[in-house]
Design a protein around this motif. Structure first.
Motif, PDB file in Angstrom:
ATOM      1  N   LEU A 129     116.941 -73.489   3.901  1.00 37.23           N
ATOM      2  CA  LEU A 129     116.242 -73.047   5.109  1.00 37.23           C
ATOM      3  C   LEU A 129     115.581 -74.261   5.741  1.00 37.23           C
ATOM      4  N   ALA A 130     115.806 -74.456   7.029  1.00 37.28           N
ATOM      5  CA  ALA A 130     115.273 -75.627   7.736  1.00 37.28           C
ATOM      6  C   ALA A 130     114.320 -75.198   8.835  1.00 37.28           C
ATOM      7  N   LEU A 131     113.198 -75.894   8.919  1.00 38.48           N
ATOM      8  CA  LEU A 131     112.238 -75.680   9.998  1.00 38.48           C
ATOM      9  C   LEU A 131     112.387 -76.810  11.003  1.00 38.48           C
ATOM     10  N   LYS A 132     112.746 -76.473  12.223  1.00 32.52           N
ATOM     11  CA  LYS A 132     112.792 -77.438  13.315  1.00 32.52           C
ATOM     12  C   LYS A 132     111.415 -77.419  13.971  1.00 32.52           C
ATOM     13  N   LEU A 133     110.521 -78.273  13.466  1.00 31.36           N
ATOM     14  CA  LEU A 133     109.122 -78.194  13.858  1.00 31.36           C
ATOM     15  C   LEU A 133     108.871 -78.670  15.279  1.00 31.36           C
ATOM     16  N   GLY A 134     109.837 -79.349  15.862  1.00 31.65           N
ATOM     17  CA  GLY A 134     109.709 -79.721  17.266  1.00 31.65           C
ATOM     18  C   GLY A 134     109.637 -78.512  18.179  1.00 31.65           C
ATOM     19  N   THR A 135     110.083 -77.359  17.694  1.00 30.07           N
ATOM     20  CA  THR A 135     110.039 -76.139  18.512  1.00 30.07           C
ATOM     21  C   THR A 135     108.617 -75.615  18.683  1.00 30.07           C
ATOM     22  N   LEU A 136     107.645 -76.188  17.974  1.00 30.69           N
ATOM     23  CA  LEU A 136     106.262 -75.744  18.156  1.00 30.69           C
ATOM     24  C   LEU A 136     105.762 -76.030  19.568  1.00 30.69           C
ATOM     25  N   ILE A 137     106.400 -76.971  20.256  1.00 30.64           N
ATOM     26  CA  ILE A 137     106.004 -77.253  21.629  1.00 30.64           C
ATOM     27  C   ILE A 137     106.528 -76.188  22.577  1.00 30.64           C
ATOM     28  N   GLU A 138     107.542 -75.459  22.127  1.00 29.05           N
ATOM     29  CA  GLU A 138     108.112 -74.397  22.950  1.00 29.05           C
ATOM     30  C   GLU A 138     107.251 -73.150  22.840  1.00 29.05           C
ATOM     31  N   LYS A 139     107.139 -72.434  23.923  1.00 29.00           N
ATOM     32  CA  LYS A 139     106.311 -71.238  23.934  1.00 29.00           C
ATOM     33  C   LYS A 139     107.025 -70.084  23.242  1.00 29.00           C
ATOM     34  N   ALA A 140     106.380 -69.544  22.232  1.00 22.06           N
ATOM     35  CA  ALA A 140     106.880 -68.332  21.586  1.00 22.06           C
ATOM     36  C   ALA A 140     106.161 -67.143  22.210  1.00 22.06           C
ATOM     37  N   VAL A 141     106.595 -65.948  21.839  1.00 24.22           N
ATOM     38  CA  VAL A 141     105.904 -64.743  22.290  1.00 24.22           C
ATOM     39  C   VAL A 141     104.500 -64.759  21.700  1.00 24.22           C
ATOM     40  N   VAL A 142     103.486 -64.631  22.539  1.00 19.47           N
ATOM     41  CA  VAL A 142     102.104 -64.625  22.073  1.00 19.47           C
ATOM     42  C   VAL A 142     101.668 -63.181  21.857  1.00 19.47           C
ATOM     43  N   ALA A 143     101.273 -62.854  20.640  1.00 23.02           N
ATOM     44  CA  ALA A 143     100.891 -61.483  20.297  1.00 23.02           C
ATOM     45  C   ALA A 143      99.588 -61.105  20.994  1.00 23.02           C
ATOM     46  N   THR A 144      99.468 -59.847  21.338  1.00 21.14           N
ATOM     47  CA  THR A 144      98.253 -59.369  22.005  1.00 21.14           C
ATOM     48  C   THR A 144      97.159 -59.006  21.013  1.00 21.14           C
ATOM     49  N   GLY A 145      97.514 -58.735  19.776  1.00 25.23           N
ATOM     50  CA  GLY A 145      96.519 -58.377  18.776  1.00 25.23           C
ATOM     51  C   GLY A 145      96.363 -59.454  17.729  1.00 25.23           C
ATOM     52  N   ASP A 146      95.769 -59.069  16.595  1.00 24.47           N
ATOM     53  CA  ASP A 146      95.600 -59.988  15.472  1.00 24.47           C
ATOM     54  C   ASP A 146      96.741 -59.813  14.483  1.00 24.47           C
ATOM     55  N   LEU A 190      96.892 -66.511  18.262  1.00 30.22           N
ATOM     56  CA  LEU A 190      95.798 -67.442  18.505  1.00 30.22           C
ATOM     57  C   LEU A 190      94.666 -67.136  17.536  1.00 30.22           C
ATOM     58  N   LEU A 191      94.335 -68.109  16.674  1.00 32.06           N
ATOM     59  CA  LEU A 191      93.269 -67.932  15.700  1.00 32.06           C
ATOM     60  C   LEU A 191      91.936 -68.463  16.223  1.00 32.06           C
ATOM     61  N   GLU A 192      91.976 -69.611  16.920  1.00 40.36           N
ATOM     62  CA  GLU A 192      90.779 -70.181  17.530  1.00 40.36           C
ATOM     63  C   GLU A 192      91.150 -70.739  18.895  1.00 40.36           C
ATOM     64  N   PRO A 193      90.293 -70.576  19.920  1.00 42.26           N
ATOM     65  CA  PRO A 193      90.628 -71.004  21.281  1.00 42.26           C
ATOM     66  C   PRO A 193      90.614 -72.521  21.430  1.00 42.26           C
ATOM     67  N   PRO A 194      91.192 -73.037  22.530  1.00 45.41           N
ATOM     68  CA  PRO A 194      91.217 -74.492  22.774  1.00 45.41           C
ATOM     69  C   PRO A 194      89.811 -75.070  22.916  1.00 45.41           C
ATOM     70  N   THR A 195      89.688 -76.339  22.540  1.00 46.42           N
ATOM     71  CA  THR A 195      88.414 -77.048  22.693  1.00 46.42           C
ATOM     72  C   THR A 195      88.533 -78.207  23.675  1.00 46.42           C
ATOM     73  N   ASN A 196      89.781 -78.621  23.990  1.00 48.04           N
ATOM     74  CA  ASN A 196      89.998 -79.736  24.911  1.00 48.04           C
ATOM     75  C   ASN A 196      91.174 -79.397  25.813  1.00 48.04           C
ATOM     76  N   HIS A 197      90.881 -78.894  27.006  1.00 49.13           N
ATOM     77  CA  HIS A 197      91.942 -78.401  27.885  1.00 49.13           C
ATOM     78  C   HIS A 197      92.751 -79.525  28.531  1.00 49.13           C
ATOM     79  N   GLU A 198      92.249 -80.765  28.501  1.00 49.71           N
ATOM     80  CA  GLU A 198      92.983 -81.873  29.094  1.00 49.71           C
ATOM     81  C   GLU A 198      94.064 -82.408  28.161  1.00 49.71           C
ATOM     82  N   GLN A 199      93.887 -82.212  26.873  1.00 45.48           N
ATOM     83  CA  GLN A 199      94.813 -82.770  25.881  1.00 45.48           C
ATOM     84  C   GLN A 199      95.781 -81.686  25.449  1.00 45.48           C
ATOM     85  N   THR A 200      97.038 -81.793  25.848  1.00 45.46           N
ATOM     86  CA  THR A 200      98.056 -80.827  25.461  1.00 45.46           C
ATOM     87  C   THR A 200      99.307 -81.566  25.023  1.00 45.46           C
ATOM     88  N   ALA A 201     100.193 -80.830  24.334  1.00 47.54           N
ATOM     89  CA  ALA A 201     101.447 -81.430  23.881  1.00 47.54           C
ATOM     90  C   ALA A 201     102.316 -81.849  25.055  1.00 47.54           C
TER      91      ALA A 201
END
Length: 680
Positions: free
Chosen positions: A73-90, A174-185
């Motif tokens: 099983l391989a994880l292509k971790l570069g895909t973390l920059i791609e937007k996945a479906v963001v869940a509405t709940g926890d 989303l577990l914790e919100p952003p702290t620096n909105h200027e710095q993104t991938a």
């Protein structure tokens, strides 16, 4: 999440998963396959021929080896920059095995029942995060939703709305919100790059280049003006239409070219410079005042961290490029090499901005201050230095800093130790010709960090296990369900991580009555804006007991990446023969499985790459025998059932690892670090 095949292979007995192999068969097979692969040139450029090392004397005994298979099983971790479906709940976790409720989960209705006979679990087991949903609990379970976990069969009483149910295989929470909105991938412009440059005396060594070149910053004309008599300055028969370029001049030109390019393409990037010889000089952006560290301060780790942290870089490269360029060409060679203190300062300076890079450029051994590598007399000396560079790497990783190491070809730098800096932080390692440094800088800058503090947890079903690179296995601890967690750290767009899993022969619990098996990977990561996320990747894969069917549906790039990483880890652990046999076993399987030109092209490239590494490892073994320090690669004890057999085996492996780590040559170390990157 990608798999080595469209099928999970279920061996029916040990014979299906093991074979006997001798070293002679292995080496003959590797050379034969490598030569055949060199002839394949469907779309790839021809590679340099792989030369066979001197022949070794081999043991005639055959070794019992685990066959290569497609259960990868391989994880292509570069895909973390791609937007996945963001869940509405926890996220909702299983109260027993900690699997996450996903798109393959099903819900049934339950009737009220007393908790004493209920199979619900406690909330303390349901999540490691305060934002996660818990299964219901209490003295009496109300009628409601029950999720039977796909991995451990535990019945979880949950409460979830239809809108919150995951619909996709890949879901972000989303577990914790952003702290620096200027710095993104996506905003790679807002980064910090620190060049850590060797200016010791050996950087004056020059390379002859055809033609007369007018080098920026060169003092040749000044020296010629001293020759008032215009006397001939050439030796008899010396070539005249050439230019001699020192290592430092090549490095100055490469750094300047990179800075000028960033000032145009990424003007908000901040650039810093740290130089080292017998002192460490923090030049920063070349606008602010410099700071020199010397003497006893080169041995003060905490003091070095403080010095780097305090010397913050305020100006971006758009404002500092001109002064930076002038300052870089003012550097002169001389003195010894305080590399260790310089890299500590550089990392501490870069730590101010997550996603930053440190690029270390050197041509020799660290020999002043912390991390000196010029007097590693004993294996214990080597281990102590290993820990020092690991300490720096772990500090860099926690701060979201990637360290790349560029060594200039020609002198030994102990890449075995320095490579740890890149290996643990997501950086790159290479030994290059001084005239090719510019290209290497460009390659490093082209792969920015996209996420930090990455941790991946793989969950498997009952009867399955994860096989580690040293051929040990990690088995389940809760309800027969297996999970394994790996701390990965910083990732870039080309970061890959692989797992090799297995299904125990005749393990009915794994696939009994099933035509598919579930897989889930939970990736915890921190975005560059500070947001803490968890991504759930869940899939069902069909099963087969037919090895040929699994190999016919093989995904060659996944197998090549895993085989490269696994072989490198085995070799770094000191087990050269097992690493080389691992190469051969995967060569055989990919040779059988590659069916398209694209597959054969990937397999050919992998074969060429591992053939180079195999030659390096064989050369290491030949040198060991030549110096009378051969180490046995037969790990098994005569009496494997003896009470202390495993402990003796462990000590034997540790002794070999320490000895080979102490003696490993730079070429072999460099090849292994590069091989661990995978990327096929």
């Amino acid at each position: 999440m990608e798999h080595g095949s469209s099928f999970v292979y279920l061996p029916t007995n040990d014979h299906d998963s093991e074979e006997d192999l001798s070293e002679n068969e292995m080496e003959e097979g590797i050379q034969r396959t490598a030569m055949r692969k060199q002839m394949f040139s469907a779309r790839s450029a021809p590679a340099a021929p792989v030369s066979a090392p001197a022949v070794m004397e081999h043991k005639p005994l055959k070794r019992r080896q685990k066959k290569a298979d497609t259960n990868i099983l391989a994880l292509k971790l570069g895909t973390l920059i791609e937007k996945a479906v963001v869940a509405t709940g926890d996220p909702i976790f299983c109260g027993q095995c900690h699997a996450m409720f996903s798109s393959i989960s099903t819900i049934t209705r339950s009737e009220p029942e007393a908790s004493s006979s209920s199979s619900s679990s406690s909330s303390s087991s349901s999540s490691s995060s305060s934002s996660s949903s818990s299964v219901s609990e209490g003295s009496q379970q109300e009628a409601g939703q029950v999720w039977k976990c796909e991995f451990c069969d535990h019945a979880n009483h949950i409460s979830i709305d239809e809108a919150e149910m995951p619909k996709a295989d890949s879901v972000d929470y989303l577990l914790e919100p952003p702290t620096n909105h200027e710095q993104t991938a996506a905003n790679t412009d807002a980064r910090l790059v620190v060049f850590c440059v060797d200016i010791s005396g050996s950087m004056c060594v020059s390379t002859e280049v055809a033609g007369k070149l007018d080098l920026k910053g060169s003092k040749t004309k000044d020296l010629q003006n001293l020759n008032t008599e215009r006397a001939d300055q050439y030796m008899p028969n010396q070539r005249r239409n050439v230019t001699y370029i020192s290592r430092l001049q090549a490095l100055q030109a490469a750094v300047d070219a990179q800075v000028q390019a960033m000032s145009k393409d990424a003007p908000n990037t901040k650039v810093g410079l740290v130089t080292f010889n017998n002192e460490v000089t923090i030049i920063g952006d070349a606008i602010q005042a410099t700071h020199v560290i010397a003497g006893d301060k080169l041995y003060d780790y905490e003091g070095l961290i403080e010095a780097g942290s305090k010397h913050t870089i305020e100006q971006n490269v758009a404002h500092s490029a001109s002064q930076f360029s002038q300052r870089i060409y003012q550097l002169e060679e001389g003195g010894s090499t305080a590399l260790g203190p310089a890299i500590v300062v550089s990392v501490a300076q870069a730590a101010a901005v997550p996603g930053s890079k440190v690029i270390l450029c050197t041509d020799g051994l660290s020999n002043v201050g912390l991390g000196s590598l010029d007097s590693l007399v004993t294996e214990e000396d080597t281990l102590r230095m290993n820990e020092f560079y690991r300490q720096i790497a772990e500090y860099a990783s926690t701060k979201g800093v990637a360290v790349s190491v560029i060594s200039i070809r020609g002198d030994d730098c102990r890449m075995e130790q320095l490579g740890t800096l890149a290996d643990l932080t997501g950086g790159k390692v290479d030994i290059v010709d001084p005239l090719n440094i510019t290209d290497q800088f460009s390659n490093i800058m082209a792969k920015p960090i996209i996420a930090t503090h990455v941790q991946a947890t793989l969950l498997l079903r009952t009867g399955m296990y994860v096989e580690e690179e040293d051929n040990t296995t990690e088995h389940a601890s809760v309800a027969g369900t297996h999970s394994v967690t790996k701390n990965i750290g910083n990732v870039t767009s080309d970061s890959d991580y692989t797992f090799h899993y297995g299904v125990s022969p005749n393990a009915g619990g794994a696939a009994e009555g099933r035509d598919s098996l579930p897989f889930q990977v939970q990736i915890h990561y921190t975005r560059l804006d500070g947001a803490k996320m968890v991504r759930s990747l869940t899939q069902l894969k069909a099963v087969t007991q037919d090895r040929s069917e699994a190999e016919a549906a093989a995904h060659i790039p996944v197998m090549a990446t895993h085989a490269a990483q696994q072989t490198a880890k085995m070799a770094q652990g000191g087990d050269y023969t097992r690493a080389r046999m691992n190469n051969f076993l995967y060569m055989k399987m990919m040779d059988r499985s590659a069916r398209t030109d694209e597959d054969r092209e990937v397999a050919a490239k992998w074969t060429r790459d591992v053939s180079v590494v195999d030659a390096q490892l064989q050369s290491e073994q030949i040198e060991e025998r030549r110096q009378g320090r051969a180490y046995s690669d037969d790990e098994a004890e005569d009496d494997e059932d003896a009470p202390d057999a495993k402990e003796r085996e462990k000590k034997k492996k540790l002794t070999k690892m320490k000895a080979r780590n102490h003696k490993r040559m730079d070429a072999a170390s460099n090849a292994l670090y590069q091989m661990k990157k995978g990327g096929y």
